[in-house]
Design a protein around this motif. Structure first.
Motif, PDB file in Angstrom:
ATOM      1  N   VAL A  62       0.849  -1.193   0.000  1.00 39.47           N
ATOM      2  CA  VAL A  62       0.000   0.000   0.000  1.00 39.47           C
ATOM      3  C   VAL A  62       0.891   1.251   0.000  1.00 39.47           C
ATOM      4  N   ALA A  63       1.988   1.206   0.732  1.00 41.21           N
ATOM      5  CA  ALA A  63       2.918   2.346   0.787  1.00 41.21           C
ATOM      6  C   ALA A  63       3.474   2.666  -0.594  1.00 41.21           C
ATOM      7  N   ASP A  64       3.728   1.640  -1.412  1.00 42.17           N
ATOM      8  CA  ASP A  64       4.212   1.880  -2.779  1.00 42.17           C
ATOM      9  C   ASP A  64       3.204   2.722  -3.551  1.00 42.17           C
ATOM     10  N   LEU A  65       1.937   2.405  -3.415  1.00 47.61           N
ATOM     11  CA  LEU A  65       0.891   3.176  -4.093  1.00 47.61           C
ATOM     12  C   LEU A  65       0.822   4.601  -3.569  1.00 47.61           C
ATOM     13  N   VAL A  66       0.848   4.749  -2.252  1.00 44.29           N
ATOM     14  CA  VAL A  66       0.766   6.076  -1.640  1.00 44.29           C
ATOM     15  C   VAL A  66       1.952   6.930  -2.082  1.00 44.29           C
ATOM     16  N   ASN A  67       3.153   6.366  -2.019  1.00 36.89           N
ATOM     17  CA  ASN A  67       4.354   7.118  -2.408  1.00 36.89           C
ATOM     18  C   ASN A  67       4.313   7.504  -3.876  1.00 36.89           C
ATOM     19  N   PHE A  68       3.858   6.593  -4.719  1.00 31.98           N
ATOM     20  CA  PHE A  68       3.781   6.872  -6.154  1.00 31.98           C
ATOM     21  C   PHE A  68       2.805   8.010  -6.431  1.00 31.98           C
ATOM     22  N   VAL A  69       1.643   7.950  -5.819  1.00 35.04           N
ATOM     23  CA  VAL A  69       0.636   8.985  -6.024  1.00 35.04           C
ATOM     24  C   VAL A  69       1.134  10.333  -5.496  1.00 35.04           C
ATOM     25  N   ASP A  70       1.724  10.327  -4.308  1.00 30.10           N
ATOM     26  CA  ASP A  70       2.252  11.571  -3.737  1.00 30.10           C
ATOM     27  C   ASP A  70       3.319  12.187  -4.650  1.00 30.10           C
ATOM     28  N   GLN A  71       4.155  11.329  -5.202  1.00 27.54           N
ATOM     29  CA  GLN A  71       5.204  11.801  -6.111  1.00 27.54           C
ATOM     30  C   GLN A  71       4.588  12.406  -7.369  1.00 27.54           C
ATOM     31  N   GLN A  72       3.586  11.750  -7.921  1.00 24.46           N
ATOM     32  CA  GLN A  72       2.907  12.274  -9.115  1.00 24.46           C
ATOM     33  C   GLN A  72       2.242  13.606  -8.818  1.00 24.46           C
ATOM     34  N   LEU A  73       1.603  13.723  -7.671  1.00 22.18           N
ATOM     35  CA  LEU A  73       0.919  14.960  -7.316  1.00 22.18           C
ATOM     36  C   LEU A  73       1.910  16.095  -7.086  1.00 22.18           C
ATOM     37  N   ALA A  74       3.070  15.769  -6.539  1.00 25.44           N
ATOM     38  CA  ALA A  74       4.096  16.784  -6.276  1.00 25.44           C
ATOM     39  C   ALA A  74       4.663  17.348  -7.574  1.00 25.44           C
ATOM     40  N   GLU A  75       4.631  16.533  -8.630  1.00 34.38           N
ATOM     41  CA  GLU A  75       5.190  16.947  -9.920  1.00 34.38           C
ATOM     42  C   GLU A  75       4.222  17.821 -10.710  1.00 34.38           C
ATOM     43  N   LYS A  76       2.981  17.883 -10.265  1.00 33.26           N
ATOM     44  CA  LYS A  76       1.966  18.666 -11.009  1.00 33.26           C
ATOM     45  C   LYS A  76       2.095  20.139 -10.721  1.00 33.26           C
TER      46      LYS A  76
END
Length: 76
Positions: A62-76
């Motif tokens: 689940v942490a992999d998903l959370v980290n991936f999404v957070d990273q994508q959102l930070a890049e926006k």
């Protein structure tokens, strides 16, 4: 906030209790999700967060998903 939303999606898709879905939870091994389940979860997460998850290969917990999404959102 990201975790709670992703946790809710996984709980809904797999019919699990929220207590079963923690950051360290391995989605396929501990929640018995098959590749179709994971595909559905990723689709729901992509829609909910307006992100694109290119590959499921690196997603184990689940942490992999959370980290991936957070990273994508930070890049926006």
């Amino acid at each position: 906030m990201t975790f709670e939303k992703i946790q809710g999606i996984i709980v809904e898709e797999l019919g699990k209790d929220a207590e079963e879905v923690q950051l360290t939870t391995n989605i396929q091994e501990e929640l018995d999700a098959d590749s179709l389940d994971l595909f559905q979860i990723i689709n729901e997460i992509e829609d909910a967060f307006d992100v694109k998850i290119e590959s499921e290969e690196n997603i184990q917990t689940v942490a992999d998903l959370v980290n991936f999404v957070d990273q994508q959102l930070a890049e926006k």
